[in-house]
Write an enzyme that holds these catalytic residues in place. Structure first.
Site, PDB file in Angstrom:
ATOM      1  N   GLU A 178       3.529  -2.795   4.125  1.00 50.28           N
ATOM      2  CA  GLU A 178       3.497  -1.750   3.130  1.00 50.28           C
ATOM      3  C   GLU A 178       4.418  -0.449   2.862  1.00 50.28           C
ATOM      4  OE1 GLU A 178      -0.536  -3.506   4.340  1.00 50.28           O
ATOM      5  OE2 GLU A 178       1.450  -2.932   5.595  1.00 50.28           O
ATOM      6  N   CYS A 195      -2.279   2.052   5.184  1.00 45.81           N
ATOM      7  CA  CYS A 195      -1.196   2.124   3.399  1.00 45.81           C
ATOM      8  C   CYS A 195      -2.358   1.508   2.645  1.00 45.81           C
ATOM      9  CB  CYS A 195      -0.688   0.702   4.345  1.00 45.81           C
ATOM     10  SG  CYS A 195       0.212   0.006   5.520  1.00 45.81           S
TER      11      CYS A 195
END
Length: 150
Positions: free
Chosen positions: A55, A86
């Site tokens: 991510e 994330c």
């Protein structure tokens, strides 16, 4: 394209990660008009970097491609529910939607353990949709760890 189509692209990234011995997590960042801004997979082992999650790498590439850090017209597709780091990056990048495959009951922060992107104290604004191609996303992780144990 539909959510499933973009998740298949994220799964291809997850398979690329597995081939090089990385935890098989993949991500794809897509603008609302369907333009794919970035694709990435985990590189923590390769880069010896604890922040090299799929991510984070994908968001960095997407911001570069967009020419700005605000990604509020984008959706992030990721094969595993984002961790606290994330999920925080989703919020800070102003991503409007996160679509993920497999839930993470240990560290997932988009609904499983906690819902960081929608926390009103953080002025959360990132919605999420769980379970897209959940079986495929779960299977690649389970296969990876089963092979590691053997």
């Amino acid at each position: 394209m539909k959510h499933e189509d973009y998740m298949r692209l994220a799964l291809a990234e997850a398979h690329a990660a597995a081939r090089i011995g990385e935890m098989p997590v993949g991500a794809v960042c897509v603008r609302q008009d369907g333009t794919i801004l970035a694709r990435a997979h985990n590189l923590r082992e390769s880069q010896k970097d604890p922040t090299a999650h799929a991510e984070i790498l994908c968001l960095r590439q997407a911001a570069q491609a967009a020419g700005q850090w605000r990604l509020n017209d984008c959706t992030l597709y990721v094969t595993l529910e984002p961790c606290p780091m994330c999920a925080g990056a989703l919020l800070l990048s102003r991503i409007s939607l996160c679509v993920y495959g497999a839930a993470d009951p240990l560290r997932g922060c988009c609904g499983s353990v906690y819902d960081l992107p929608m926390d009103p104290m953080l002025q959360g604004q990132t919605a999420w949709i769980p379970g897209i191609l959940e079986k495929e996303c779960t299977d690649i992780l389970q296969d990876f760890f089963r092979e590691r144990r053997e």
